[in-house]
Design an enzyme around this catalytic site. Structure first.
Site, PDB file in Angstrom:
ATOM      1  N   HIS A 259      -8.032  -4.903  -1.234  1.00 22.32           N
ATOM      2  CA  HIS A 259      -6.743  -4.261  -0.960  1.00 22.32           C
ATOM      3  C   HIS A 259      -5.903  -5.128  -0.013  1.00 22.32           C
ATOM      4  O   HIS A 259      -6.419  -5.709   0.939  1.00 22.32           O
ATOM      5  CB  HIS A 259      -7.036  -2.900  -0.334  1.00 22.32           C
ATOM      6  CG  HIS A 259      -5.842  -2.051  -0.087  1.00 22.32           C
ATOM      7  ND1 HIS A 259      -4.998  -1.619  -1.092  1.00 22.32           N
ATOM      8  CD2 HIS A 259      -5.355  -1.527   1.069  1.00 22.32           C
ATOM      9  CE1 HIS A 259      -4.048  -0.866  -0.572  1.00 22.32           C
ATOM     10  NE2 HIS A 259      -4.240  -0.800   0.742  1.00 22.32           N
TER      11      HIS A 259
ATOM     12  N   ASP B  97     -10.060  -3.127  -5.500  1.00 15.70           N
ATOM     13  CA  ASP B  97      -9.133  -2.190  -4.868  1.00 15.70           C
ATOM     14  C   ASP B  97      -8.976  -1.021  -5.831  1.00 15.70           C
ATOM     15  O   ASP B  97      -8.616  -1.219  -7.005  1.00 15.70           O
ATOM     16  CB  ASP B  97      -7.788  -2.885  -4.631  1.00 15.70           C
ATOM     17  CG  ASP B  97      -6.730  -1.988  -4.000  1.00 15.70           C
ATOM     18  OD1 ASP B  97      -6.986  -0.790  -3.800  1.00 15.70           O
ATOM     19  OD2 ASP B  97      -5.633  -2.505  -3.717  1.00 15.70           O
TER      20      ASP B  97
ATOM     21  N   SER C 248       0.829  -1.196   0.000  1.00 17.88           N
ATOM     22  CA  SER C 248       0.000   0.000   0.000  1.00 17.88           C
ATOM     23  C   SER C 248       0.870   1.256   0.000  1.00 17.88           C
ATOM     24  O   SER C 248       1.678   1.447  -0.918  1.00 17.88           O
ATOM     25  CB  SER C 248      -0.956  -0.048   1.193  1.00 17.88           C
ATOM     26  OG  SER C 248      -1.974   0.915   1.072  1.00 17.88           O
TER      27      SER C 248
END
Length: 317
Positions: free
Chosen positions: A272, A242, A148
């Site tokens: 995600h 995502d 991320s």
């Protein structure tokens, strides 16, 4: 404990996981709350893998080193955790780090970097670059990994290493990376309704704090804006539910055009950072991650001529 894949989106929506990302105001309030009362970052006492851990400080940052307890480590991995540039490292991150150390038989270096409003892309990327160089001097071969927001930092650092230090990493491994902090991909609104975790309004507010004085198009902020040519091999994990997935596709395609070896794992219907989750597909992804971060491991498995085009698709059962 392993959870059914279909439970994950329901759970995320039930607990309001994307609440902070729904509006700029909520994102800014979250920053203020955590600045006043930061959350703990120490590794849990039980990690599920046999490792040893020590910690030091570098320029005021805690830097952990996680090693296999039953083997002499070979090489190292610098792992940069995600959390929207505002949330601290979590137990799921620590479990993945421990698994990498134990199964790849390597030293994993984990910086506890400053988050917004105190940390900025310019300072943190520069410090991660120095950590990578130091790890190379101490441990030999070094690889970069991150998820991320940490994926953004990792890829940005790989570019700085290439441009300023003539260092080409043997691998950068990215889990659901944030790649373009302008959030400008026209496919994002199409994906947004299926994403129970992230949303653009708060994401843009957080990333605007993170970039500091740098323009959004600076590769230290948005690595997708940078030149990919000359980077070492990339391994990318991304779920289709995502909002960062459309930019992951752009990274894959642009990397291939630039002659960069890229291995792209896409989770159909997955959310995600799905490799961090306690699911069957998460478990399978973590095994691949540990293998790819092992010194001397083959890049992607197929013949050399096929490597630059390797993609896999995982479907939610």
């Amino acid at each position: 404990m392993r959870l059914p894949e279909r439970v994950i989106p329901l759970y995320l929506r039930a607990v309001g996981r994307n609440r902070v990302f729904r509006s700029p105001g909520r994102a800014r309030a979250h920053v203020d709350r955590l600045a006043l009362r930061p959350r703990p970052y120490a590794p849990p006492r039980r990690l599920g893998s046999p490792v040893t851990i020590d910690v030091s400080r570098r320029d005021g940052w805690p830097v952990y080193r996680v090693r296999p307890a039953d083997a002499r480590p070979q090489g190292s991995v610098v792992y940069v955790h995600g959390g929207g540039w505002v949330n601290e490292i979590s137990a799921a991150h620590w479990r993945l780090v421990a698994q990498i150390a134990a199964e790849a038989r390597t030293t994993v270096v984990v910086p506890i970097y400053p988050l917004v409003p105190f940390g900025t892309a310019e300072a943190v990327v520069a410090a991660v670059v120095e950590l990578v160089r130091e790890a190379g001097e101490l441990h030999g071969e070094v690889r970069l990994a991150g998820d991320s927001a940490g994926g953004q930092i990792a890829l940005s650092a790989a570019m700085v290493l290439r441009d300023q230090h003539s260092v080409t990493l043997p691998r950068a491994l990215l889990i659901s990376p944030a790649l373009d902090l302008a959030w400008s991909n026209p496919r994002i609104p199409q994906v947004q309704p299926s994403d129970p975790w992230l949303a653009v309004p708060g994401g843009r507010a957080l990333s605007d704090r993170w970039r500091g004085e740098l323009p959004t198009e600076d590769p230290r902020v948005s690595p997708l804006a940078g030149d990919l040519a000359g980077l070492g091999p990339l391994t990318v994990f991304s779920g289709t539910h995502d909002i960062l997935n459309p930019d992951a596709h752009l990274l894959r395609d642009r990397a291939r055009v630039a002659g960069v070896e890229v291995e792209f794992h896409e989770g159909e219907g997955l959310v995600h950072v799905y490799p961090l989750l306690p699911t069957r597909t998460g478990e399978a992804a973590r095994a691949i991650i540990a293998e790819r971060l092992t010194v001397g491991s083959p890049s992607n498995g197929p013949e050399d001529g096929e490597r630059s085009a390797r993609s896999t698709s995982i479907r939610m059962p």
